[in-house]
Design a protein around this motif. Structure first.
Motif, short mmCIF file in Angstrom:
data_model
loop_
_atom_site.label_atom_id
_atom_site.label_comp_id
_atom_site.label_asym_id
_atom_site.label_seq_id
_atom_site.Cartn_x
_atom_site.Cartn_y
_atom_site.Cartn_z
N THR A 221 57.23 -9.30 -9.62
CA THR A 221 57.73 -9.88 -8.38
C THR A 221 59.12 -9.36 -8.04
N ILE A 224 63.87 -12.73 -5.34
CA ILE A 224 64.06 -13.29 -3.99
C ILE A 224 65.52 -13.25 -3.56
N LEU A 230 62.59 -13.65 3.85
CA LEU A 230 61.87 -14.56 2.96
C LEU A 230 60.96 -15.46 3.79
N SER A 232 59.12 -18.72 3.13
CA SER A 232 59.14 -19.76 2.11
C SER A 232 58.23 -20.92 2.47
N THR A 256 59.26 -11.16 1.49
CA THR A 256 58.84 -11.69 0.20
C THR A 256 58.57 -13.19 0.33
N SER A 258 58.62 -16.99 -0.97
CA SER A 258 59.35 -17.87 -1.88
C SER A 258 58.84 -19.30 -1.64
N CYS A 259 59.47 -20.28 -2.29
CA CYS A 259 58.92 -21.63 -2.18
C CYS A 259 59.96 -22.68 -2.51
N LYS A 269 53.29 -22.00 -7.63
CA LYS A 269 54.05 -20.75 -7.69
C LYS A 269 55.00 -20.80 -8.89
N LEU A 273 60.35 -17.94 -7.97
CA LEU A 273 60.29 -17.90 -6.51
C LEU A 273 60.92 -19.13 -5.87
N GLN A 274 61.48 -20.03 -6.67
CA GLN A 274 62.01 -21.30 -6.14
C GLN A 274 63.39 -21.14 -5.53
N VAL A 275 63.53 -21.63 -4.30
CA VAL A 275 64.81 -21.66 -3.60
C VAL A 275 65.35 -23.09 -3.66
N TYR A 287 65.05 -16.26 7.21
CA TYR A 287 64.41 -17.19 6.28
C TYR A 287 63.43 -18.06 7.05
#
Length: 349
Positions: A221, A224, A230, A232, A256, A258-259, A269, A273-275, A287
């Motif tokens: 991956t 991020i 992104l 998300s 990309t 993200s989540c 996920k 990938l966590q924001v 975003y």
């Protein structure tokens, strides 16, 4: 403790495998800003084995001076020798402020060192500035207000409130900052810093662990934090299978996926990938917040994005308060339609 003896803003310049970590450059930019009202210099502390050649890059990003602690015992990060190195630097050079990145290494090193030098540490700061403490003088006790203090702001109580913390009676004033929160300055090519080598001596003891093997995880991956676009998704996406429509949008945009934390907690996920406050702090050009309500913990990790586009069926969702563009409706209809529209537009060019 004579506070007047402590001068300068110091940054722990983390390196791994003889490569400077990005957080070091970010902290140097903030250190430069903090040093201005204090009329002092910025010093980077570089710890490792065979790392002296990395000092010039630190100068380009704002270091006026680089203290190099170079020893074979410091080849890989281990708590005991690194804590000995940094605490020895603090005891010898007496910095007024010490900044450490809140990386896996920094979260271990920072508290250990602060305990050894008998000072406090504020973790996961989002804002650092020089000011007065208390922030507002107590009536009748104006002469007790202290000036030129490091004011360290961080989320508290799960992100439900913001606390500003100071350390007025001890030095150095120490803080950790998560990667991505501060911004690098534009590098000054060819800049040079004063380089001073210092070795406090290392005698292995029963706190020195032995590293048997280093196993590096291989990830397919994209980080991020480096992404320019992104897409998300949050709990509102509905199912892990529904992330396919977000992946299609990201593919068209060259972005990309993200989540949010809820998606990671549900096992949809991976945490990479966590924001958000307990994930990564990102600053993409664009975003997309899709099916994300906009809890303060998530917003803390993405509010500095250049453009924020929110898609949510709840018109009162807090995410719309920070969004530049908002669409109220069913993401299962809106996102595929947006993807097809972008495909058509790109095909026409």
């Amino acid at each position: 403790m004579n506070l007047e003896e402590y001068k300068g803003v110091y940054v722990y310049a983390q390196q791994v495998d003889n490569e400077i970590s990005g957080i070091a450059y970010e902290l140097l930019g903030k250190a430069k800003e903090l040093a201005a009202p204090l009329n002092t210099d910025v010093t980077a502390v570089l710890i490792g084995s065979g790392v002296k050649g990395l000092a010039d890059s630190l100068a380009e990003y704002g270091a006026d001076k680089v203290i190099v602690v170079d020893d074979p015992e410091l080849k890989e990060y281990r708590t005991e020798p690194y804590a000995h190195a940094l605490s020895s630097v603090i005891n010898k050079y007496k910095p007024e402020i010490m900044l450490v990145g809140a990386t896996a290494i920094g979260r271990d090193l920072g508290p250990t060192v602060s305990a050894r030098v008998a000072t406090g540490l504020t973790a996961d700061c989002t804002v650092l500035e020089i000011g007065d403490f208390p922030l507002v003088a107590v009536p009748g006790k104006e002469n007790e207000q202290k000036h030129n203090q490091l004011l360290m702001t961080r989320p508290a109580f799960g992100g439900n409130t913001i606390a500003t913390i100071a350390c007025p009676n001890n030095r150095p004033q120490m803080a950790t900052v998560r990667p991505g929160v501060m911004q690098k300055i534009e590098p000054v090519k060819g800049a040079k810093a004063v380089i001073e080598e210092y070795n406090p001596g290392f005698t292995p003891n029963n706190r020195y662990v032995t590293i048997k093997e280093v196993v590096k995880a291989v990830s397919d991956t994209v980080d991020i934090m480096d992404a320019k676009i992104l897409v998300s998704g949050g709990r509102g996406v509905g199912t892990p299978e529904n992330f396919k429509i977000l992946e299609d949008l990201a593919a068209v945009l060259g972005g990309t996926v993200s989540c949010s934390r809820a998606v990671v907690d549900a096992g949809w996920k991976p945490k990479d990938l966590q924001v958000g406050q307990t994930g990564k702090t990102v600053r993409p050009n664009v975003y997309f917040a899709i099916g994300i309500s906009g809890a303060i913990q998530h917003v803390a990790g993405m509010e500095e994005s250049d453009i924020i586009v929110a898609i949510n069926k709840d018109e009162d969702a807090p995410i719309f308060d920070v969004a530049d563009y908002g669409i109220v409706g069913d993401l299962n209809k809106i996102v595929p339609a947006l993807t097809e529209s972008l495909k058509a537009e790109l095909a026409a060019k």
